[in-house]
Write a protein that holds these residues in place. Sequence first.
Motif, short mmCIF file in Angstrom:
data_model
loop_
_atom_site.label_atom_id
_atom_site.label_comp_id
_atom_site.label_asym_id
_atom_site.label_seq_id
_atom_site.Cartn_x
_atom_site.Cartn_y
_atom_site.Cartn_z
N LEU A 1 0.68 -1.14 0.04
CA LEU A 1 0.03 0.12 -0.11
C LEU A 1 0.95 1.34 0.08
O LEU A 1 0.55 2.39 -0.49
N VAL A 2 1.84 1.12 0.67
CA VAL A 2 2.96 2.42 0.72
C VAL A 2 3.45 2.62 -0.72
O VAL A 2 3.45 3.63 -1.29
N LEU A 3 3.67 1.50 -1.68
CA LEU A 3 4.26 1.68 -2.88
C LEU A 3 2.87 2.45 -3.79
O LEU A 3 3.23 3.14 -4.52
N LEU A 4 1.74 1.65 -3.65
CA LEU A 4 0.54 2.18 -4.19
C LEU A 4 0.27 3.74 -4.19
O LEU A 4 0.17 4.44 -5.18
N LEU B 1 12.15 4.43 -4.34
CA LEU B 1 11.89 3.09 -4.08
C LEU B 1 12.73 2.78 -2.72
O LEU B 1 12.09 2.04 -1.88
N GLU B 2 13.85 3.32 -2.35
CA GLU B 2 14.36 3.19 -1.21
C GLU B 2 13.58 3.70 -0.21
O GLU B 2 13.71 2.80 1.15
N ARG B 3 13.23 4.86 -0.08
CA ARG B 3 12.34 5.26 0.81
C ARG B 3 10.88 4.54 0.87
O ARG B 3 10.58 4.29 2.23
N VAL B 4 10.42 3.79 -0.20
CA VAL B 4 9.24 3.03 0.20
C VAL B 4 9.51 1.93 0.59
O VAL B 4 8.76 1.51 1.65
N ILE C 1 4.75 13.43 7.38
CA ILE C 1 5.13 11.72 7.21
C ILE C 1 5.22 11.36 8.65
O ILE C 1 4.31 10.31 8.94
N GLU C 2 6.06 11.91 9.31
CA GLU C 2 6.23 11.60 10.65
C GLU C 2 4.90 11.70 11.47
O GLU C 2 4.49 10.90 12.18
N ASP C 3 4.45 12.72 11.41
CA ASP C 3 2.90 13.01 12.26
C ASP C 3 2.03 12.01 11.63
O ASP C 3 1.20 11.15 12.53
N LEU D 1 -1.13 4.26 2.78
CA LEU D 1 -1.51 4.91 1.63
C LEU D 1 -1.15 6.36 1.51
O LEU D 1 -0.42 7.05 0.78
N HIS D 2 -1.30 6.95 2.73
CA HIS D 2 -0.98 8.49 3.00
C HIS D 2 0.50 8.74 3.01
O HIS D 2 0.86 9.53 2.33
N THR D 3 1.25 7.82 3.59
CA THR D 3 2.56 8.39 3.80
C THR D 3 3.32 7.91 2.31
O THR D 3 4.36 8.78 2.06
N GLY D 4 2.76 6.82 1.85
CA GLY D 4 3.27 6.48 0.43
C GLY D 4 3.17 7.79 -0.64
O GLY D 4 4.10 8.24 -1.37
N ALA D 5 2.05 8.43 -0.52
CA ALA D 5 1.46 9.77 -1.37
C ALA D 5 2.52 10.83 -1.07
O ALA D 5 2.86 11.44 -1.82
#
Length: 372
Positions: free
Chosen positions: A70-73, A92-95, A182-184, A232-236
């Motif tokens: 889901l992070v990737l999506l 991709l590394e961050r994902v 992202i941290e929040d 999903l939120h953090t991935g975006a």
Amino acid sequence: MSLPSHSPAQTSSPPASMESGALQQRVRRRLVAIIHEHRDAAGAYSTATQTLWSRIELALEGGKLTRPRLVLLGHEAFAARTEQGTAPEDGLERVIQMGCAFELLHGSLLMHDDVIDRDFTRRGRPTLSALYRDDALARGKSAQDAEHAGHSAAIIAGDLLLAAAIKLARRAADSLPAADAIEDSFHQGIHHAGAGELEDLLFSLDPVPAQVHEVLRMEKLKTAAYSFQVPLHTGALLAGADAAEAAALANIGSQLGVAYQLIDDILGTFGDPEQTGKSIESDLREGKSTILTAMAAATPGFAAHLQLFRDPDANVPAMRSALEATGAERFARQLAQDLCAGATSASRTLNLPDRVSSELEGFADLILNRGA
């Protein structure tokens, strides 16, 4: 905490692209490396903690890695138009790092969940709690003291995993403009999971089941937030989506997550344990407030059956029959269908890449057909 992917029987997955398949392999390898890093570091100051990390590794084996996908999506939903000039491998590394952070968080919550539910098996295997319980029994401790030892070790393991997850999530966002957001978001997933677990516990102490809106809120907090919405939120946000875009995608995840838990409630009462790997007695015996009990309690004439749901020695088939007579399962399935329909409709209005929309629809189909 009744969270996704608890049993070996639930192994179906939505259609996966080569990209997400490769991601899963890399996440698995990275998770092993992270755990080994902590295990080796612990060897310098505590052999007992070194052993604990080895047992954590065993406990975290398997799983479908839904949250990293889901992070990737979430990332792919916006990366094509926001990362011009950025090396694809950096994204991709961050994902991968964020996906690992969610898996460590999931492991932490499962460790604590075993304590809350007083469980010693998961996915058909002894839990970490069970290993330390058995160690204590082998040392001649009473059953009560041994169980306390097992649960205490699980609390410690969960704490270590939680600390590692938070550190890794922050590292994944490091130097990005949206790092604080992202941290929040990651912290919000943790706090919401805790709030939902607390409400679930307190509902089980009440003489009557919680109301429908209370159960939906609890399930949104306990399961949907950290398992669907926040990945999903953090991935975006990792991809550079603005706050409104990321929030809209997160809302899709929230709807899917609540639908997942509604189906989980149904399978926990009316499912086939041979197919789902889930007990169909534990929720009823523990007096849990589920969407089924909430809907049934609102049905005229059901009040006469309420004492069944607070009697630990009650006849489980009688409890199940009382629920079935109210039509609660049918209503719950319809609600899950409505939530999934709302999620897939919203994904189309966001003009997401076709592959992202297709995978989100695949998740919706999987949710609705679990245990079928």
